[in-house]
Design a protein around this motif. Structure first.
Motif: not given
Length: 221
Positions: A59-62, A80-86, A89-100, A106-108
């Motif tokens: 997430v940080q690199e992206a 997002m294709i790497g492991p995602l820490q719970s 999640a906020r940053d990932a939802v804001a930044l990524f179009d797809v979370i794989q 807990s992540l769900a």
């Protein structure tokens, strides 16, 4: 940088050939160019050559690379294709179009919370650990059906498909076939499987997305 564009075209051509060889339309296979660890100046020519989908692991690199790139190339889609820490999640939802890499309750839960809060829903793909490797993320194959039902019923998440990374020492095709069976019985259309060394086998077994890094950008480092 012309080498990167040439390798991109070689990869596109190889994907199209593989699709036709196995009776599929080339347009049915989406190339995700894995740009993790690659600097923005190496990604720009690939964007300029019309590549749309890109994969990042962190997430940080992206966050550091992609906001500026997207100003120039607003059609880019980020996976997002790497492991995602719970807690990311906020940053990932804001930044990524797809979370794989959705792979645990807990992540769900956190993704559901952030999707509701932000009013933005990335495409969600569940990672399946087809080789039951302890060092890898992913839901175990025997637990995948229950996890998909949990995501849908408890957290009202729309799951688009499945992803896997077979063990490096195994022939990949049995893992791809297993993922396809899980997807079929759960009514999922997307199969993200296959990387630089094995995407042709993945295409044969129904991959809709292949994640290719080194074949385009060169070896890591």
């Amino acid at each position: 940088m012309s080498d990167v564009v040439a390798r991109l075209q070689e990869t596109r051509d190889a994907i199209a050939r593989a699709a036709r060889d196995f009776g599929r339309e080339p347009e049915a296979v989406t190339l995700v160019a894995v740009s993790k660890t690659k600097p923005a100046e190496m990604i720009v020519p690939v964007l300029g050559a019309g590549q749309v989908d890109f994969g990042e692991n962190y997430v940080q690199e992206a966050k550091e690379k992609w906001p500026v790139l997207r100003e120039r190339f607003p059609k880019a889609r980020l996976h997002m294709i790497g492991p995602l820490q719970s807690n990311k999640a906020r940053d990932a939802v804001a930044l990524f179009d797809v979370i794989q890499s959705l792979d645990r309750e807990s992540l769900a839960k956190e993704l559901a919370r952030e999707i509701e809060r932000a009013g933005k829903a990335p495409e969600l793909i569940v990672q399946v650990n087809t080789g039951a490797e302890p060092q890898k993320g992913g839901v175990l194959p025997g637990e995948a059906d229950a996890f998909l039902e949990l995501c849908r019923s408890r957290y009202s998440l729309t799951i688009a498909g499945l992803m896997c990374i077979p063990p490096a020492e195994d022939p990949p095709s049995p893992h791809f076939a297993l993922l396809g069976k899980i997807a079929k019985r759960n009514g999922l259309a997307i199969l993200s499987m296959g990387m630089s060394a094995d995407y042709e086998a993945a295409i044969q077994l129904g991959a809709t997305h292949v994640r290719v890094g080194s074949a385009i950008f060169g070896a890591r480092g």
